[in-house]
Design a protein around this motif. Structure first.
Motif, mmCIF file in Angstrom:
data_model
loop_
_atom_site.group_PDB
_atom_site.id
_atom_site.type_symbol
_atom_site.label_atom_id
_atom_site.label_comp_id
_atom_site.label_asym_id
_atom_site.label_seq_id
_atom_site.Cartn_x
_atom_site.Cartn_y
_atom_site.Cartn_z
ATOM 1 N N SER A 227 2.160 6.046 2.468
ATOM 2 C CA SER A 227 1.386 6.762 1.462
ATOM 3 C C SER A 227 0.729 8.004 2.055
ATOM 4 N N LEU A 228 0.155 7.883 3.239
ATOM 5 C CA LEU A 228 -0.444 9.051 3.862
ATOM 6 C C LEU A 228 0.600 10.117 4.165
ATOM 7 N N ALA A 229 1.788 9.694 4.604
ATOM 8 C CA ALA A 229 2.861 10.650 4.876
ATOM 9 C C ALA A 229 3.314 11.343 3.594
ATOM 10 N N GLU A 230 3.390 10.588 2.500
ATOM 11 C CA GLU A 230 3.744 11.184 1.219
ATOM 12 C C GLU A 230 2.664 12.178 0.789
ATOM 13 N N GLY A 231 1.423 11.856 1.076
ATOM 14 C CA GLY A 231 0.356 12.796 0.774
ATOM 15 C C GLY A 231 0.522 14.107 1.529
ATOM 16 N N TYR B 200 0.847 1.681 4.089
ATOM 17 C CA TYR B 200 -0.282 2.606 4.078
ATOM 18 C C TYR B 200 0.100 3.926 4.746
ATOM 19 N N ARG B 201 0.797 3.815 5.875
ATOM 20 C CA ARG B 201 1.232 5.034 6.555
ATOM 21 C C ARG B 201 2.186 5.831 5.668
ATOM 22 N N LEU C 43 0.809 -1.215 0.000
ATOM 23 C CA LEU C 43 0.000 0.000 0.000
ATOM 24 C C LEU C 43 0.844 1.267 0.000
ATOM 25 N N SER C 44 2.141 1.110 -0.180
ATOM 26 C CA SER C 44 3.043 2.255 -0.221
ATOM 27 C C SER C 44 2.899 2.991 -1.552
ATOM 28 N N PRO C 45 3.502 4.160 -1.697
ATOM 29 C CA PRO C 45 3.482 4.835 -2.995
ATOM 30 C C PRO C 45 4.033 3.967 -4.122
ATOM 31 N N ALA C 46 5.077 3.185 -3.831
ATOM 32 C CA ALA C 46 5.639 2.309 -4.861
ATOM 33 C C ALA C 46 4.648 1.223 -5.255
ATOM 34 N N GLY C 47 3.934 0.687 -4.289
ATOM 35 C CA GLY C 47 2.930 -0.322 -4.597
ATOM 36 C C GLY C 47 1.798 0.247 -5.440
ATOM 37 N N TRP D 209 -0.423 7.241 15.519
ATOM 38 C CA TRP D 209 0.187 8.145 14.540
ATOM 39 C C TRP D 209 -0.878 9.034 13.896
ATOM 40 N N LEU D 210 -2.011 8.446 13.553
ATOM 41 C CA LEU D 210 -3.089 9.242 12.983
ATOM 42 C C LEU D 210 -3.575 10.296 13.964
ATOM 43 N N ARG D 211 -3.713 9.918 15.205
ATOM 44 C CA ARG D 211 -4.236 10.838 16.225
ATOM 45 C C ARG D 211 -3.224 11.934 16.573
#
Length: 589
Positions: A174-178, A171-172, A62-66, A244-246
């Motif tokens: 990807s959100l961090a890259e966002g 997944y984290r 679920l990473s940006p590379a994926g 981390w989200l919180r």
């Protein structure tokens, strides 16, 4: 319907090094199935859902590379499709059934991949966070689809749970890259998901066990140690992500809008509907439906509580209407309702093959959105279709709105369409009945199914019919509010509600409460859902409109010879179509 005992799914193929398949790709259907197999290699959750890679214990990257790997496969497939169509002579007979099937599949494949790439290229995968249907939810939900009949099955469950920390790390990332690219998720989505993850971890309600531990506690003594350890690591990874989200992500997106704006909305509306919509027309039509349904609800409410009015009658049904007490009892009652619908419809309005008679009612795991949902059987029918009821901690279940909902999710709704697609997969392509699914086609059919049951006389009881009309109202409100909120459209004159002001989530929630009979916590969940899945909620009513228009055109074309049962089965055997194509294809049935 022909005997289905010989039905077998097409074999799954291993993709080669460039992400395409070494099978005959001389037709669009073969290319589409090659894509499905390659996609299943990259997204093992989808493969489990559709049964294309049994025993696969992996989770997707679920990473940006994926995400980019999936996009690369989609680009390569579009290139090969263009080459195939360029090198293939047009069919001599346009009416040829095989040529028609190939044309329909090619158009779907091109449209679906193009829409998906537009969403990817806009960076939307770097902020996919919401209370329903997000990558995070898919990770947990896949475990509810895995077989658990033998110790070997449970070993696969344990192996997949060991991959949860890595999947959540991707997944984290990807959100961090966002965040780094100024592509934030909406603050309401973050707050809602943080609360949901608390439920997953057993911190609110239940017996204190996290969801993964509760799942594996039902497993056999062997491999209990592996299961317990894997569940513990999965739960710890969920806790880390929640924290981390919180603590990190939520403060970073605190000033971001909850709505997506016109450009992003157009991308997502195309993805969910398979159409380039005239959103102004859809918004205006949503208001027309709102006024029509409101008048009909008023008349029906008068049959339940004469003179009380619609809001008071809906409150009465929620608090004092006919109800089922207890979770086991409501599950059994809904199962009987589905079986009764199958018995009443089969051989009269539909022809249902034996595998379609298998459908289960289950209770949804905690920490889900409030709406019931359906999971289709895999391509080999090794698992039945399943309808899930979120209980939201309740023990009393009014049935006035459950009946129509169960027709929507089960029979003749989602289950009949999606299970029929599985049945005819070999005549179409496996792609058309799996990842090629267009949400508005499917949700439009399910809403049409509710209307059909009313037309056929299954909703004559005034409580149940008012529930059906309230469900219709909900879907009309979705068109108004989803488009209105995300595009900040003005509220028209004659609405009797903040006329001339522009929609905001706060106004949408107030309007919801005035005109929908669902409980407040359900409406809160619904509003967050619309904000997190822009363009998806409008597909129900707009899809139903396409199904009704297609049926009417077919009825006019055939005149007295029109056979509704035959039309239903032909339409349900056509596979996925976007709304740009659906009405014309239905009219030709």
């Amino acid at each position: 319907m022909a005997d289905t005992t010989s039905h077998q799914p097409r074999p799954s193929h291993r993709p080669d090094h460039d992400g395409t398949d070494r099978v005959d790709r001389k037709t669009p259907r073969a290319l589409a199935d090659a894509y499905l197999d390659a996609y299943g290699e990259l997204d093992p959750i989808a493969a489990t859902h559709y049964g294309t890679r049994p025993g696969d214990h992996r989770l997707p990257d679920l990473s940006p590379a994926g995400q980019e790997a999936v996009a690369a496969l989609q680009r390569a497939t579009l290139t090969r499709l263009a080459e195939l169509e360029r090198d293939t002579a047009p069919a001599a007979d346009p009416a040829d059934a095989e040529a028609t099937a190939e044309r329909r599949c090619a158009r779907l494949l091109r449209e679906r991949l193009t829409a998906a790439l537009a969403v990817h290229d806009a960076g939307e995968g770097l902020r996919r966070l919401g209370n329903l249907g997000s990558p995070l939810h898919r990770i947990r939900d896949v475990f509810t689809l895995m077989p658990t009949d033998t110790p070997e099955d449970w070993s696969v469950v344990a192996a997949r749970m060991r991959h949860v920390p890595g999947a959540l790390d991707g997944y984290r990332a990807s959100l961090a890259e966002g965040l780094a690219r100024d592509l934030p998720a909406g603050p309401r989505q973050v707050a809602t998901v943080v609360d949901q993850l608390g439920e997953w971890l057993g911190e609110t309600g239940g017996d204190g066990r996290d969801w993964f531990t509760a799942l594996v506690d039902a497993g056999p003594p062997r491999p209990r140690d592996d299961l317990t350890a894997a569940a513990g690591r999965a739960a710890a990874a969920v806790a880390d992500l929640r924290d981390w989200l919180r603590d990190r992500y939520a403060p970073a997106v605190a000033g971001a809008p909850d709505v997506v704006g016109a450009d992003r909305y157009a991308l997502w509306a195309r993805q969910h509907t398979g159409a380039d919509l005239d959103l102004a027309e859809a918004y205006a039509w949503g208001w027309e439906e709102f006024h029509r349904i409101a008048a009909e609800m008023c008349a029906e409410a008068d049959r339940v509580l004469p003179g009380a009015g619609t809001p008071a009658t809906l409150h009465h049904l929620r608090t004092s209407g006919t109800a089922i007490d207890g979770v086991p009892a409501v599950r059994a009652w809904l199962q009987r309702l589905t079986e009764e619908a199958i018995d009443a419809l089969d051989g009269v309005h539909f022809d249902l093959a034996a595998p379609l008679h298998r459908v289960e009612t289950l209770i949804a795991p905690p920490g889900t959105a409030a709406a019931p949902y359906y999971a289709s059987p895999p391509l080999d029918f090794s698992r039945p279709g399943r309808i899930y009821l979120p209980t939201m901690g309740l023990q009393r279940f009014p049935i006035w709105d459950l009946v129509s909902t169960w027709y929507h999710e089960g029979v003749p709704g989602h289950h009949l369409q999606l299970a029929q697609w599985v049945l005819v997969a070999d005549r179409l392509s496996r792609y058309q009945v799996t990842v090629g699914m267009v949400s508005a086609n499917v949700e439009g059919w399910a809403l049409y199914a509710e209307r059909l049951m009313d037309e056929l006389g299954f909703l004559t009881d005034p409580e149940r019919r008012l529930g059906y009309l309230d469900a219709q109202m909900l879907r009309a409100l979705r068109v108004i509010l989803d488009i209105g909120m995300h595009l900040a459209l003005p509220i028209p004159a004659g609405s009797g509600f903040h006329e001339g002001e522009r929609w905001t989530p706060a106004l949408a929630r107030e309007f919801f409460g005035r005109h929908c009979g669902l409980p407040p916590d359900y409406l809160d969940s619904e509003l967050v859902r619309y904000l997190g899945l822009p363009g998806q909620a409008i597909g129900y009513k707009l899809g139903e409109r396409a199904w009704l228009r297609g049926r009417e055109r077919a009825r006019r074309a055939h005149g007295a010879a029109f056979d509704l049962r035959a039309w239903h089965m032909a339409a349900l055997s056509s596979g996925s179509l976007g709304l740009d194509d659906l009405e014309d294809e239905l009219a030709a049935r």
